[in-house]
Design a protein around this motif. Structure first.
Motif: not given
Length: 210
Positions: A68, A71-72, A75, A210
């Protein structure tokens, strides 16, 4: 269940962890900095802080939050920029540091408490997005989703101990009295170099995608 049933997985995790821990990065520079400028104890406490921070990554990886976070954008960016800002801050403090190296204890002034040394190691590792991505790769590509939590905790213990042991060795090396004497002759230059490297790592962290 017998841990031997997961031996191939355990070996894979251990090998990957070994390569990860010895790869030069922000943790290595932080330990080197504290060992040279604040003495052996500070370096060892910082190594402990890094080992403790590993459990933060282990916890969210087991909970399934690593994917999560990766992928965020929000965050991941928060972790990334906080980590970058901290490294740049510590780098700036090192770059502008004042004090005298002592053969036995490193810098006499300013002193660093064990708690502060642990905190520096902890924050440096906990807010390192590269470590987040490392744990994501381990717990999604190496560790089977069916692997019991107690086995995954053993993996976490192995990774944590690997960090503590390696960075303790690094601290013992850079705080050796014979090296401190040499560092003392070029103290200001070393401060500039270490500070610049930390700032450089901070900028590098900020640019991680990312």
């Amino acid at each position: 269940m017998d841990i031997l049933n997961y031996l191939p997985e355990l070996i894979s995790v251990s090998i990957i962890a070994a390569f990860m821990v010895v790869s030069p990065g922000a943790d290595f520079v932080m330990i080197t900095r504290n060992s040279i400028f604040h003495g052996r104890k500070s370096g060892l406490y910082s190594a402990l802080g890094i080992g403790l921070a590993i459990w933060i990554h282990v916890a969210y990886s087991i909970a399934g939050l690593a994917l999560i976070i990766s992928k965020s954008i929000v965050l991941f960016s928060i972790i990334k920029y906080l980590g970058a800002a901290y490294l740049i801050y510590i780098g700036y403090k090192t770059f502008t540091a004042k004090g005298n190296l002592d053969v036995e204890d490193g810098l006499k002034e300013p002193e660093i408490s064990p708690l502060n040394a642990i905190k520096q190691g902890f924050i440096t590792n906990a807010l390192n997005p590269k470590t987040t991505l490392f744990f994501l790769s381990i717990f999604t590509q190496v560790v089977n989703p069916e692997t019991p939590i107690w086995v995954q905790l053993i993996y976490g213990l192995i990774i944590s101990l690997a960090h503590i042991i390696w960075f303790s060795v690094v601290s013992l090396f850079f705080s050796h009295p014979s090296l401190v004497v040499k560092f003392n002759k070029h103290k200001k230059k070393i401060e500039k170099v270490v500070g610049s490297v930390l700032i450089g790592f901070g900028i590098k962290v900020a640019l991680i995608n990312q």
